[in-house]
Design a protein around this motif. Structure first.
Motif, PDB file in Angstrom:
ATOM      1  N   SER A 223       0.821  -1.214   0.000  1.00  0.00           N
ATOM      2  CA  SER A 223       0.000   0.000   0.000  1.00  0.00           C
ATOM      3  C   SER A 223       0.850   1.257   0.000  1.00  0.00           C
ATOM      4  CB  SER A 223      -0.938   0.005   1.213  1.00  0.00           C
ATOM      5  OG  SER A 223      -1.800  -1.123   1.197  1.00  0.00           O
ATOM      6  N   THR A 233      -7.477   2.067  -4.682  1.00  0.00           N
ATOM      7  CA  THR A 233      -8.469   3.045  -4.243  1.00  0.00           C
ATOM      8  C   THR A 233      -8.542   3.112  -2.720  1.00  0.00           C
ATOM      9  OG1 THR A 233     -10.227   1.377  -4.383  1.00  0.00           O
ATOM     10  CG2 THR A 233      -9.833   2.740  -6.333  1.00  0.00           C
ATOM     11  N   SER A 234      -7.976   2.133  -2.039  1.00  0.00           N
ATOM     12  CA  SER A 234      -7.883   2.111  -0.579  1.00  0.00           C
ATOM     13  C   SER A 234      -6.764   1.147  -0.210  1.00  0.00           C
ATOM     14  CB  SER A 234      -9.210   1.673   0.059  1.00  0.00           C
ATOM     15  OG  SER A 234      -9.548   0.351  -0.330  1.00  0.00           O
TER      16      SER A 234
END
Length: 313
Positions: A223, A233-234
């Protein structure tokens, strides 16, 4: 066209005047007035149709060249189709008006066209159903060229969305043509955003807390990676332990990405998980491998043995 008509009328009037013909008498004649009236009506219809066709072409070119609308692939498909249908209807109406002004009885023509249309519709029901479903699919905007979808058990990238069929190209390069009349369910895996559920299995003797900690570290590392976070997106979410089976404990992660990028991110995450497990000395189980514990002579538990077809003593 209108300018040409006006020039022709002016020239004709000048010729009649030069030749000394009784122009006023001719214009007062009922037959001549009727002819001129019908000719003027036909000329107006022809001029109106010409202007409408040219204007519709200009509108079509403008819509298709607009940067905002050009990105919508379904809009680019629907705009020429709708404008072509409108132009055809306008031309048919104009032809009927012209025939009527020429004194032709258009009633039988309209009735014959209706009967012909009914016969074509009854004789080509599958074609009509394909077209109706195709228009419905385009209006609902459920898929576009370039989307990866599953239709009728067939998966692939959409190459063409037509009024009669949808063409899919699978990962092996095979082309599948699905008639629109057979489309009842569409699974679009690349619309708006995408997700991927990643599961891996660890042995039962592995510490679950340590496994979850290791998984979270790998997820956080991905991430935070600049090369990959732009597709997310997250942050990658560690769902946790989701199952126990004959192979061990199953841990699940959820990846949320931009449309169509879930497979690339999923492959990278699986690769990083495998590398981390090898680095930490964690042995992953493989499907079909059974771990069997043999009871010891003193009632204790002997070391386990593994094998695809092993049996307990």
């Amino acid at each position: 066209l209108l300018i040409n008509v006006l020039v022709w009328l002016t020239w004709s009037g000048a010729v009649v005047t030069v030749w000394g013909l009784p122009l006023e008498s001719l214009l007062e004649n009922a037959v001549v007035q009727e002819i001129l009236s019908r000719a003027l009506a036909i000329a107006v219809v022809v001029v109106a149709l010409t202007i409408f066709v040219k204007f519709s072409r200009v509108v079509t070119d403008w819509l298709l060249s607009s940067p905002d609308l050009a990105r919508n692939r379904n809009w680019r498909t629907m705009t020429p189709l709708v404008l072509t249908a409108v132009r055809a209807l306008a031309v048919f109406t104009g032809v009927v008006v012209i025939l009527e002004r020429l004194g032709v009885n258009v009633g039988p023509i309209l009735a014959g066209a209706g009967i012909l249309g009914l016969g074509v519709g009854m004789g080509a029901q599958s074609l009509v159903k394909d077209v109706i479903n195709g228009i419905s699919i385009l209006l609902m905007d459920t898929l576009s060229v370039g989307d990866y979808v599953t239709i009728g058990g067939k998966s692939g990238t959409v190459e063409i969305v037509g009024l009669r069929s949808i063409r899919l190209r699978d990962s092996a390069g095979n082309l599948t043509v699905v008639p629109n009349s057979m489309v009842d369910t569409i699974v679009n895996m690349t619309r708006d955003y995408s997700q991927d559920l990643i599961e891996f299995t660890v042995p039962y003797d592995a510490d679950p807390d340590a496994m979850l900690k290791m998984t979270q570290e790998v997820a956080d590392d991905l991430s935070g990676d600049y090369m990959w976070r732009r597709y997310l997106t997250s942050p990658v979410a560690v769902v946790g332990v989701t199952a126990f089976d004959a192979n061990g404990t199953t841990i699940r992660l959820k990846v949320s990405t931009t449309a169509g990028d879930q497979w690339a991110v999923g492959r990278e995450l699986r690769l990083r998980l495998k590398r981390r497990m090898l680095q930490d000395g964690i042995k992953s189980t493989w499907f079909g491998q059974n771990v069997i514990y043999h009871p010891g002579q003193d009632g204790g538990t002997a070391p386990p043995s593994t094998g695809g077809n092993s049996t307990a003593d």
